[in-house]
Design a protein around this motif. Structure first.
Motif, PDB file in Angstrom:
ATOM      1  N   GLU A 240       0.802  -1.231   0.000  1.00 25.26           N
ATOM      2  CA  GLU A 240       0.000   0.000   0.000  1.00 25.26           C
ATOM      3  C   GLU A 240       0.830   1.275   0.000  1.00 25.26           C
ATOM      4  O   GLU A 240       1.468   1.639   0.998  1.00 25.26           O
ATOM      5  CB  GLU A 240      -0.946   0.012   1.215  1.00 25.26           C
ATOM      6  N   LEU A 255      -6.393   1.629  -1.917  1.00 27.04           N
ATOM      7  CA  LEU A 255      -6.258   0.169  -1.918  1.00 27.04           C
ATOM      8  C   LEU A 255      -7.091  -0.376  -0.767  1.00 27.04           C
ATOM      9  O   LEU A 255      -6.806  -0.082   0.399  1.00 27.04           O
ATOM     10  CB  LEU A 255      -4.786  -0.223  -1.739  1.00 27.04           C
ATOM     11  N   SER A 258     -10.914  -6.937  -0.238  1.00 28.28           N
ATOM     12  CA  SER A 258     -10.014  -8.091  -0.380  1.00 28.28           C
ATOM     13  C   SER A 258     -10.770  -9.369  -0.682  1.00 28.28           C
ATOM     14  O   SER A 258     -11.927  -9.543  -0.268  1.00 28.28           O
ATOM     15  CB  SER A 258      -9.248  -8.329   0.928  1.00 28.28           C
ATOM     16  N   GLU A 284     -16.485  -0.319   0.395  1.00 33.76           N
ATOM     17  CA  GLU A 284     -15.342  -0.215   1.327  1.00 33.76           C
ATOM     18  C   GLU A 284     -14.169   0.521   0.659  1.00 33.76           C
ATOM     19  O   GLU A 284     -13.508   1.359   1.278  1.00 33.76           O
ATOM     20  CB  GLU A 284     -14.938  -1.647   1.706  1.00 33.76           C
ATOM     21  N   ARG A 390       0.947  -5.540   6.513  1.00 31.82           N
ATOM     22  CA  ARG A 390       1.579  -6.848   6.224  1.00 31.82           C
ATOM     23  C   ARG A 390       2.958  -6.858   6.896  1.00 31.82           C
ATOM     24  O   ARG A 390       3.999  -7.058   6.242  1.00 31.82           O
ATOM     25  CB  ARG A 390       1.697  -7.116   4.714  1.00 31.82           C
ATOM     26  N   ALA A 403      -2.467  -7.798  11.311  1.00 33.27           N
ATOM     27  CA  ALA A 403      -3.327  -7.722  10.117  1.00 33.27           C
ATOM     28  C   ALA A 403      -4.678  -7.165  10.525  1.00 33.27           C
ATOM     29  O   ALA A 403      -5.168  -7.438  11.628  1.00 33.27           O
ATOM     30  CB  ALA A 403      -3.501  -9.091   9.488  1.00 33.27           C
ATOM     31  N   GLY A 404      -5.268  -6.397   9.632  1.00 34.36           N
ATOM     32  CA  GLY A 404      -6.578  -5.812   9.925  1.00 34.36           C
ATOM     33  C   GLY A 404      -7.482  -5.842   8.718  1.00 34.36           C
ATOM     34  O   GLY A 404      -7.049  -6.146   7.597  1.00 34.36           O
ATOM     35  N   GLU A 419     -10.136 -13.232   6.329  1.00 40.66           N
ATOM     36  CA  GLU A 419      -9.339 -12.231   5.597  1.00 40.66           C
ATOM     37  C   GLU A 419      -8.053 -11.870   6.360  1.00 40.66           C
ATOM     38  O   GLU A 419      -6.993 -11.716   5.757  1.00 40.66           O
ATOM     39  CB  GLU A 419     -10.201 -10.993   5.378  1.00 40.66           C
TER      40      GLU A 419
END
Ligand SMILES: C=C(O[C@H]1C=CC=C(C(=O)O)[C@@H]1O)C(=O)O
Length: 433
Positions: A240, A255, A258, A284, A390, A403-404, A419
């Motif tokens: 990103e 960005l 997912s 989103e 990441r 991670a979110g 995800e």
């Protein structure tokens, strides 16, 4: 006599003059220098194979608030080449009060001039030494020079870990997503990104060189970075871009959204198409796009982007991506813009203040540099800044991996949990249980 002394013997610079001494070096595998990271108080490594700028920055030019009223580049290389290299490097944490001492080795916001940079741009390789006045460090310069002359082969070391059972469990995390959905249903929030931290215990010594090189091999289309301060190392492979700037052109992107990847080509294309048609995912990502456009419109009346997002395919996940470019005026200030645009709703939410508060109250760890910013710039208005996702923090024998996911109306907690699992993969897969 060393090269530096040779060049400077007849010069007498005052201490308000910053000198950048460029020494061209033979092409080397820069990341092999990472192996020596532990010898230095801090290092900052940034590899962007796309933009062809790769470098490792070592230590800092002394003063915290460095003041210089002139800058002298000593080199026999043309200005166009020199313009491509960093002067400042640094990072900014995700804004929040800290609840723990996890990130104590890092400042909240730090942009500094490194003492040394070993850098590559295309086929140009340099060892750069920055210093004030005559305060060059000849010994370290010569030492680094000798390292760049060494032919080193990279040996991978197997890294083993144990999962820490005290980790937030799946149910607990899904409850957090439900409480975000609750806020969204009550119109108190439009979107919020909720993250997880997975804690692992390292069974043998952490090997940054192995980790970095595995990320370089596995994560095409990502920026591979590491930031070492004292006893902590923050590292990752981020897809990103926050923004990059080249004179009067700024490039940024929205960005978000997912879906997983499949090894089967047809199925993978099908998943991509699904993502492109899913109203929840499109919504989103659109929120990120609209936010970026609203900030950018204060700086530019010439903004270009595609109405329909593209698919960005990474190793374990695919995202919706809209690339944006804009022409900006000469008054543009890089760090002012950075502080205004970050954090975007790709890592925070909307409205921003409400999302920040929700994240602070809900997540039971400090994000620190996860979802923060890392990057570099110079005084030719050239630079690039990425979002620290990441990513992971190694501190002592612990590895904390982050991670979110963006939560909006229609998000399903089970799917969001899955995800986060695929977003954790690029880092978790490097360590065997
Ligand atoms: C917050 C993260 O990803 C962001 C970037 C791309 C897609 C995202 C998503 O689909 O939720 C997130 O907004 C993360 O990886 O920790």
């Amino acid at each position: 006599m060393s090269t530096i002394t040779n060049y400077l013997k007849n010069e007498n610079f005052n201490s308000n003059t910053l000198i950048s001494f460029f020494q061209r070096i033979e092409p080397i595998n820069i990341n092999a220098i990472i192996n020596h990271s532990s010898e230095f108080e801090n290092t900052f490594t940034f590899f962007n194979s796309r933009n062809k700028i790769n470098f490792i920055a070592i230590e800092e030019v002394e003063s915290k608030n460095i003041f210089f009223n002139s800058h002298n580049r000593i080199s026999n290389v043309d200005k166009n080449t020199l313009e491509k290299f960093p002067l400042f490097v640094g990072y900014k944490k995700f804004i929040s009060k800290s609840k723990t001492n996890l990130w104590d080795d890092f400042s909240d916001n730090k942009w500094y001039i490194p003492k040394f940079i070993i850098a590559q741009n295309d086929n140009d390789y340099f060892l750069i030494h920055n210093f004030l006045g005559n305060m060059y460090d000849e010994e370290k310069f010569n030492y680094l020079n000798s390292l760049t002359n060494k032919k080193s082969s990279i040996k991978f070391v197997e890294q083993r870990v144990r999962i820490n059972k005290s980790d937030i469990d799946e149910l607990n995390w899904k409850e957090k997503v439900k409480s975000a959905l609750n806020k969204i249903n009550k119109n108190e929030l439009e979107k919020v990104v909720i993250a997880r931290k997975v804690e692992l215990e390292l069974s043998n010594e952490f090997n940054l060189l192995t980790t970095f090189n595995q990320l370089l091999n596995n994560c095409n289309d990502c920026i591979i970075f590491s930031v070492k301060e004292s006893n902590s190392i923050f590292f990752g492979a981020t897809p990103e871009k926050l923004f990059s700037i080249n004179k009067n052109i700024i490039n940024t992107e929205a960005l978000a959204g997912s879906i997983e990847r499949s090894k089967n080509e047809t199925e993978d294309a099908y998943l991509g198409n699904q993502l492109l048609r899913d109203p929840k995912e499109l919504n989103e990502q659109k929120k990120v796009l609209d936010y970026i456009l609203s900030i950018l419109s204060n700086y530019s009346s010439d903004i270009k982007f595609n109405e329909i997002p593209f698919i960005k395919k990474l190793n374990s996940v695919q995202h919706l991506q809209t690339k944006i470019n804009a022409t900006i005026s000469s008054e543009f200030e890089i760090l002012k813009f950075l502080n205004e645009i970050h954090p975007t709703p790709a890592v925070c939410g909307l409205p921003k203040e409400g999302a920040l508060e929700f994240i602070y109250e809900t997540e039971d760890f400090d994000r620190g540099l996860y979802a923060g910013v890392i990057g570099w710039y110079n005084n030719f208005n050239i630079g690039e800044f990425y979002v620290g996702i990441r990513s992971a923090l190694q501190k002592e024998n612990k590895l904390n991996v982050f991670a979110g996911c963006g939560i909006v109306e229609g998000s399903i907690p089970e799917k969001e949990f899955f995800e986060t699992e695929i977003k954790l993969k690029p880092i978790l897969s490097l360590f065997s249980l």
